[in-house]
Design an enzyme around this catalytic site. Structure first.
Site, PDB file in Angstrom:
ATOM      1  N   SER A  72     -25.149 -37.580   5.132  1.00 54.38           N
ATOM      2  CA  SER A  72     -25.477 -38.642   4.181  1.00 54.38           C
ATOM      3  C   SER A  72     -25.627 -38.021   2.799  1.00 54.38           C
ATOM      4  O   SER A  72     -25.519 -36.812   2.632  1.00 54.38           O
ATOM      5  CB  SER A  72     -26.777 -39.330   4.578  1.00 54.38           C
ATOM      6  OG  SER A  72     -27.862 -38.451   4.334  1.00 54.38           O
ATOM      7  N   LYS A  73     -25.904 -38.881   1.827  1.00 51.98           N
ATOM      8  CA  LYS A  73     -26.031 -38.411   0.448  1.00 51.98           C
ATOM      9  C   LYS A  73     -27.050 -37.293   0.317  1.00 51.98           C
ATOM     10  O   LYS A  73     -26.946 -36.430  -0.544  1.00 51.98           O
ATOM     11  CB  LYS A  73     -26.455 -39.572  -0.442  1.00 51.98           C
ATOM     12  CG  LYS A  73     -25.297 -40.430  -0.860  1.00 51.98           C
ATOM     13  CD  LYS A  73     -25.717 -41.361  -1.978  1.00 51.98           C
ATOM     14  CE  LYS A  73     -24.653 -42.425  -2.175  1.00 51.98           C
ATOM     15  NZ  LYS A  73     -25.179 -43.701  -2.565  1.00 51.98           N
ATOM     16  N   ARG A  74     -28.049 -37.366   1.167  1.00 54.15           N
ATOM     17  CA  ARG A  74     -29.104 -36.361   1.167  1.00 54.15           C
ATOM     18  C   ARG A  74     -28.516 -34.938   1.286  1.00 54.15           C
ATOM     19  O   ARG A  74     -29.080 -33.972   0.811  1.00 54.15           O
ATOM     20  CB  ARG A  74     -30.004 -36.642   2.378  1.00 54.15           C
ATOM     21  CG  ARG A  74     -31.418 -36.189   2.289  1.00 54.15           C
ATOM     22  CD  ARG A  74     -32.236 -36.919   3.352  1.00 54.15           C
ATOM     23  NE  ARG A  74     -31.573 -36.952   4.667  1.00 54.15           N
ATOM     24  CZ  ARG A  74     -31.490 -35.926   5.493  1.00 54.15           C
ATOM     25  NH1 ARG A  74     -32.006 -34.763   5.161  1.00 54.15           N
ATOM     26  NH2 ARG A  74     -30.892 -36.048   6.659  1.00 54.15           N
TER      27      ARG A  74
ATOM     28  N   GLY B 189     -25.957 -33.816  -0.053  1.00 52.45           N
ATOM     29  CA  GLY B 189     -25.134 -33.447  -1.219  1.00 52.45           C
ATOM     30  C   GLY B 189     -23.871 -34.276  -1.239  1.00 52.45           C
ATOM     31  O   GLY B 189     -23.859 -35.413  -0.780  1.00 52.45           O
TER      32      GLY B 189
END
Ligand code: GLU
Length: 475
Positions: free
Chosen positions: A250-252, A254
């Site tokens: 996920s965006k977490r 990067g």
């Protein structure tokens, strides 16, 4: 449109609600490779039915990302919203045959039902209240949804090409909505109708859609009973990509959009394609597999059953490999805009064979090339300054004197000359090359010193050395 005729037809069906993320790109790639391997077709369907979340920007980003990766499609993209009438037509057929029914339950009634299920700790699902009930007189004319009458006994088995045999009890699958009260089709109906009409033989997608397959199959089987020509597709549900910590990517973690791998990380498309291929698919322990070989080797058997972990280091290593393989002119074009200085493209291209041996991404290449385009006077890195202490400068002065007398500005001549000088001074060549490199490039790392001298040329090399020697202070 075509029906299944024996040739392989796959599709990539992104929802245009964001950029093309790595998982989507890999799904597209697997569909593309599978179709190409079998000499079949791969199609693109934009699933834009979620009108609130679908944007033109996302459609453009997805098309752009696919194009960059070289994933091409054999027909114009199909836009799902444009096919709403056809979806409704299939719903009506199911209604006529008794495979679907009208449900007049109001939103409030359904909310009460769910509240009761919640209180009784039962799974939340439509209880089938209109399943076997004809509309009563007072309901006629009121809004209704069309629900699929899914089998409520027995089980459904899918022989998934990746997951193996998966069985779900039919009682688990509720009578879900095909057409909303306003007549618009639901996503579940749209997917099935489009897959059929596009002639898709193989559905290769993320395993987050495995549950959907069990809901989609009853439509397919009902339509096959009604009009024939609706064979079950082969399903292949590919495990999702996880981050290094084991959680779903996920965006977490990067960068997740393909565009940021291109723009921010300076990855070459062939490196990302190779990496995505290996992420979840294996052929022995082969790491470097180019596009043509991938087409020749790809099979669903090679897709692993467990989630794969994203490993940036592996991607960067592959990128380094593909940079070394890449054409110098192409690299020069890609690297030029990443150098923060006016660039001589020819010089950049000439330097590429040396530069590319030591770079893992386009920014590293740009960084390595920067010295070529510096204009005097320029600053040195701290490390380079240190090499030009008093001793360093003395050696540089001696090198300068030697090079000034050197008219044969070629690698063999320069190499012979400096080696001879090092011997005379009883020094290692490095002791001369280090201050020379510092003066020529302003840094301590660069291509081989003789390559640097040649790339810069005689006049510029001597000017740079001279500027350093004339410079006041420690360096
Ligand atoms: N549109 C879905 C998604 O983006 C894919 C649906 C499918 O492949 O059946 O996740």
């Amino acid at each position: 449109m075509a029906s299944n005729s024996g040739t392989v037809v796959t599709r990539f069906a992104p929802s245009p609600t964001g950029f093309l993320h790595l998982g989507g790109a890999r799904t597209a790639l697997f569909n593309w490779l599978f179709a190409r391997h079998h000499g079949g077709k791969v199609l693109l369907r934009i699933e834009d039915t979620d009108i609130k979340r679908s944007t033109q920007e996302a459609i453009d980003a997805i098309l752009d990302g696919l194009d960059w990766l070289g994933i091409t499609f054999d027909e114009e993209p199909v836009f799902q919203t444009a096919r709403a009438d056809r979806h409704a037509e299939v719903a009506r057929k199911l209604l006529e045959s008794g495979d679907a029914y009208k449900c007049y339950a109001t939103a409030e009634e359904l909310e009460v039902m769910r509240a009761e299920q919640r209180a009784a700790k039962q799974p939340l699902r439509y209880g089938g209240r209109w399943r076997d009930r004809a509309a009563e007189a007072e309901e006629e004319g009121k809004p209704y949804t069309v629900r699929l009458k899914t089998p409520d006994t027995g089980e459904t088995v899918i022989e998934d090409a990746v997951q193996g045999r998966v069985t779900v009890a039919n009682s688990e699958i509720d009578d879900y909505i095909l057409l909303r009260a306003d007549g618009t089709p639901t996503y579940m109906l749209a997917v099935v109708v489009d897959d059929h009409d596009m002639g898709c033989t193989h559905i290769i997608r993320g395993d987050d859609h495995l549950n959907n397959a069990f809901r989609q199959l009853p439509i397919i089987r009902a339509m096959d009973r009604i009009e024939g020509g609706w064979p079950d597709p082969v399903y292949a549900h590919v495990p999702l990509i996880h981050g290094a910590d084991g959680a779903k990517l996920s965006k977490r973690h990067g960068a997740v959009g393909v565009d940021s791998y291109r723009d921010e990380l300076g990855i070459l498309p062939e490196a990302l394609v190779n990496y995505l291929l290996r992420l979840g698919w294996a052929h022995g322990d082969r790491e470097e597999i180019g596009r043509d070989e991938a087409i020749a080797l790809f099979s669903l058997d090679g897709v692993g059953k467990s989630p794969s972990r994203f490993d940036l280091k592996k991607l960067m290593n592959l990128n380094g490999h593909y940079i070394r393989e890449a054409d110098d002119q192409r690299l020069a074009k890609l690297v030029a805009p990443r150098i923060g200085l006016p660039v001589d493209k020819d010089l950049l291209q000439r330097a590429m064979p040396e530069l590319k041996t030591r770079a893992k991404d386009l920014d590293e290449l740009a960084e390595g090339a920067e010295f070529l385009f510096k204009k005097l006077p320029f600053d040195l890195t701290d490390k380079a300054e240190k090499l030009l202490d008093e001793t360093g400068k003395q050696r540089l002065a001696a090198v300068h004197a030697r090079l000034e007398g050197e008219n044969d500005w070629t690698i063999p001549a320069l190499e012979a000359s400096l080696k001879e000088m090092a011997e005379e001074l009883e020094l290692g060549l490095g002791k001369l090359a280090q201050p020379l490199r510092a003066a020529l490039t302003g840094t301590t790392t660069s291509p081989g010193i003789f390559d640097v001298l040649i790339l810069l040329g005689r006049a510029e090399s001597l000017a740079r050395i001279h500027a350093r020697l004339a410079h006041d202070g420690p360096a």
